[in-house]
Design a protein around this motif. Structure first.
Motif, short mmCIF file in Angstrom:
data_model
loop_
_atom_site.label_atom_id
_atom_site.label_comp_id
_atom_site.label_asym_id
_atom_site.label_seq_id
_atom_site.Cartn_x
_atom_site.Cartn_y
_atom_site.Cartn_z
N THR A 195 0.84 -1.20 0.00
CA THR A 195 0.00 0.00 0.00
C THR A 195 0.87 1.25 0.00
O THR A 195 1.76 1.39 0.84
N ASP A 196 0.63 2.15 -0.96
CA ASP A 196 1.40 3.40 -1.01
C ASP A 196 0.98 4.34 0.11
O ASP A 196 -0.18 4.34 0.54
N PHE A 203 -0.19 7.77 1.86
CA PHE A 203 -1.24 8.68 1.39
C PHE A 203 -1.42 9.82 2.37
O PHE A 203 -0.78 9.86 3.44
N LYS A 237 -6.71 5.80 -1.89
CA LYS A 237 -5.70 4.84 -1.40
C LYS A 237 -6.16 4.22 -0.07
O LYS A 237 -5.94 3.02 0.16
#
Length: 264
Positions: free
Chosen positions: A146-147, A149, A179
């Protein structure tokens, strides 16, 4: 000299065996040690035994609301069950922290929780001890994919717990690039694997910073317009505190804290 040392060693061993005999576990060493004697007859568990690898010692846990400002457990403590929360940690800046503190003058019976501010991503979950490792690994892998955010700070909103025994004042947070939604969709699948309750269907992500006992929604609601005006005034003067950069997810299981960095 060797004889004297041998006698002392034998006496120590006998003492340890006698103390160990005062305690028992249900099955293997992964189980917590449970005390079977009445509380008045319990000997203190030797520190060396309590620290043995694979043994968790937990004293009887009796809920006493007076010990924690009248708060009531939402579920009873049971051996083998671990209270778990997944969340985003948040530390308010100086200006916002000062504003939060000022609300106590308007709501004098409220309790500030500035030092424990966070944005919940789960309800309070109950994990079985043997689930913990796999649950932690699944959450870690999700965070690695997961990026990071950002969240934008919005208006104030009033919340209550499900039992309506406590009322919270929180600042809403919004994520506009989806996200967080992507993370929560994947996290929901993990919860399904363990038959754990999902997060609220109409999720309202927020920073709770103040609470009161009982259902005080009607009482606090009349202050919302002026409180929102003062909040926006603070945020206008401190642009850098209008958003929150999220680069890790935290998970607390019992008294153990896990931190999972998000992908850069």
């Amino acid at each position: 000299m060797l004889v004297k040392y041998g006698l002392l060693s034998a006496l120590k061993t006998a003492t340890w065996l006698q103390l160990i005999g005062s305690y028992s576990s249900d099955s293997d060493e992964d189980e917590k040690i449970i005390i079977n004697k009445p509380k008045s007859q319990i000997l203190p568990l030797p520190k060396d035994i309590a620290n043995w690898k694979g043994v968790q010692y937990v004293e009887e846990n009796i809920d006493v609301p007076d010990n924690h400002d009248g708060r009531i457990r939402s579920f009873q403590h049971e051996r083998g069950n671990w209270a778990t929360l997944v969340y985003i940690n948040y530390e308010p800046g100086e200006a916002l922290s000062s504003w939060m503190t000022s609300i106590n003058k308007i709501l004098p019976n409220a309790n500030l929780i500035i030092n424990q501010c966070h944005i919940s991503l789960s309800r309070t979950l109950v994990l079985k001890y043997h689930w913990i490792d796999s649950f932690v690994n699944s959450l870690k892998k999700l965070c690695q994919s997961t990026d990071k955010f950002s969240l934008d700070i919005g208006n104030l909103k009033i919340y209550t717990n499900e039992e309506k025994t406590r009322t919270f004042l929180g600042i809403q947070c919004h994520n506009y690039d989806n996200k967080l939604k992507g993370f929560m969709d994947s996290f929901s699948k993990i919860l399904d694997d363990y038959k754990l309750p999902q997060f609220y269907q109409e999720a309202s992500y927020h920073i709770s910073f103040l609470w009161q006992l009982g259902n005080e929604v009607d009482n606090i609601e009349k202050y919302l317009p002026s409180l929102n005006d003062s909040l926006h005034d603070v945020l206008t003067k401190t642009i850098d505190q209008n958003h929150i950069d999220v680069d890790e997810i935290q998970c607390k299981i019992g008294n153990k804290l896990y931190k999972f960095p998000l992908r850069r």
